[in-house]
Design an enzyme around this catalytic site. Structure first.
Site, mmCIF file in Angstrom:
data_model
loop_
_atom_site.group_PDB
_atom_site.id
_atom_site.type_symbol
_atom_site.label_atom_id
_atom_site.label_comp_id
_atom_site.label_asym_id
_atom_site.label_seq_id
_atom_site.Cartn_x
_atom_site.Cartn_y
_atom_site.Cartn_z
ATOM 1 C CG PHE C 39 12.700 55.805 -61.770
ATOM 2 C CD1 PHE C 39 13.873 55.064 -61.843
ATOM 3 C CD2 PHE C 39 11.626 55.291 -61.039
ATOM 4 C CE1 PHE C 39 13.978 53.826 -61.215
ATOM 5 C CE2 PHE C 39 11.728 54.057 -60.409
ATOM 6 C CZ PHE C 39 12.906 53.324 -60.487
ATOM 7 C CB VAL C 77 8.173 57.541 -64.396
ATOM 8 C CG1 VAL C 77 8.724 58.198 -65.643
ATOM 9 C CG2 VAL C 77 8.713 56.123 -64.247
ATOM 10 C CB CYS C 78 9.947 63.011 -63.441
ATOM 11 S SG CYS C 78 9.676 64.716 -63.933
ATOM 12 C CB VAL C 79 4.637 63.859 -65.658
ATOM 13 C CG1 VAL C 79 4.711 65.182 -64.925
ATOM 14 C CG2 VAL C 79 3.792 64.003 -66.921
ATOM 15 C CB ALA C 82 8.016 60.385 -68.455
#
Lengths: 129, 100, 119
Positions: C39, C77-79, C82
């Site tokens: 994501f 989820v991409c850090v 995010a």
């Protein structure tokens, strides 16, 4: 770092990043560039395609200071340091927008639409944002 | 290469641009608002009809139904698939390019 | 076949997450493996545990969690994306984890196909 896992597979795939959106109006161009840098760290065979409004990403005169955003255009200059040198820009997209190759921030390979289609067809993984 | 298009051709040039870049072995799948492009009797429909001889064009049935487009409104020769058909197309082609 | 999925848009506003979910379900049904869903951009909002849609609407975060639990799908989820958008470990739905963009590139390398859903 997770980056090591990919290198361990020893697989090299042809990755194409397709850029068709203008910078600054939306975040896609900036976040695409972030993935490009990571993919280079994985030693993949990386190419970038700029067509349609994506060609605006490379315009050297871009200056977002007045809209309070960070200018990420210099990052395109850094791509060479990551051995990302295959930047294909579509001739027709430039012409339609009145943008000349001289206005771009980095050296690129200008290709016609048919050749761009061939570049796309030759890839293993195509990422668009 | 399987090319997916998810934009209405009446709002965006994406369908035209996709069709302009097809290379031998390519197929096109219209999804989401892209399915409006499969409507017969429209400019987009004519564009699609003219490329059908060279490239197969598919349209996602659930997205058609969601938008009130019946099968008899779809350009002749365009094949309607369900999500399982979408998966099959992805498997049959060596890569997928989403025209976002 | 091993399939990777990239979701670039948040839930509810754009159909991307719905299309990705329906595609994943169909792929799993015929025996393909969905090894990872990554994501990115506003897509990170798909992993928020704080969403509370009306009962008669689809529960997007929840159905991703359930699908991941049933089929051992890695929801990443991409850090960077995010943190920009206020998604952290504290408000991450079950089955999701936060990690780097390397996980997306790795998915492209390891999967037989990578399918992108976005705007």
């Amino acid at each position: 770092m997770s980056e090591g896992d990919g290198e361990a597979t020893g697989l090299v795939k042809k990755f194409l990043f397709v850029n068709r959106k203008a910078p600054y109006g939306t975040i896609y161009a900036l976040e695409a560039l972030e993935v490009v840098l990571i993919s280079a760290a994985f030693d993949q065979d990386v190419s970038l395609a700029f067509l349609d409004d994506g060609v605006y990403q490379l315009v050297s005169a871009n200056n977002p200071a007045g809209i309070g955003m960070k200018n990420f255009s210099p990052t395109y200059r850094a791509l060479e340091d990551y051995d990302v040198t295959k930047l294909y820009v579509e001739r027709e997209s430039l012409a339609e927008r009145g943008v000349s190759e001289d206005a771009l921030i980095v050296p690129v390979t200008v290709v016609g639409r048919a050749e761009m289609g061939k570049v796309m067809a030759a890839q293993d993984v195509v990422l668009s944002f | 290469m399987l090319h997916t298009v998810n934009k209405s051709p009446f709002a965006s040039l994406t369908l035209t641009q996709c069709l302009n870049h097809l290379a031998p072995g390519a197929a096109v799948l219209l999804i989401e608002d892209g399915v409006y492009g499969a409507t017969a009797g429209t400019g987009a429909g004519t564009q699609i009809a003219s490329c059908l001889g060279r490239f197969p064009v598919y349209v996602l049935g659930p997205d058609l139904e969601a938008r009130g487009i019946s099968h008899n409104q779809v350009v002749e020769g365009v094949v309607t698939v369900d999500y399982a058909g979408f998966v099959k197309l992805v498997v049959e082609h060596d890569a997928v390019q989403s025209w976002l | 076949m091993k399939i990777g999925i990239l979701v670039n848009e948040g839930p509810y506003t754009h159909q991307a997450s719905d299309s990705a979910y329906q595609f994943a379900v169909a792929a799993l049904k015929v025996g393909h493996g969905v090894h990872r869903v990554f994501f990115y951009h506003d897509g990170v909002y798909n992993g928020s545990s704080l969403t509370d849609p009306p009962r008669d609407d689809r529960q997007i975060a929840d159905r991703w969690s359930k699908l991941a639990a049933q089929h051992e799908i890695d929801l990443v989820v991409c850090v960077a994306a995010a943190l920009r958008r206020g998604i952290r470990d504290q408000n991450l739905a079950p089955g999701f984890r936060i990690s780097g963009l390397g996980q997306l590139v790795e998915s492209g390398i390891q999967a037989d196909r990578l399918v992108v859903f976005g705007d």
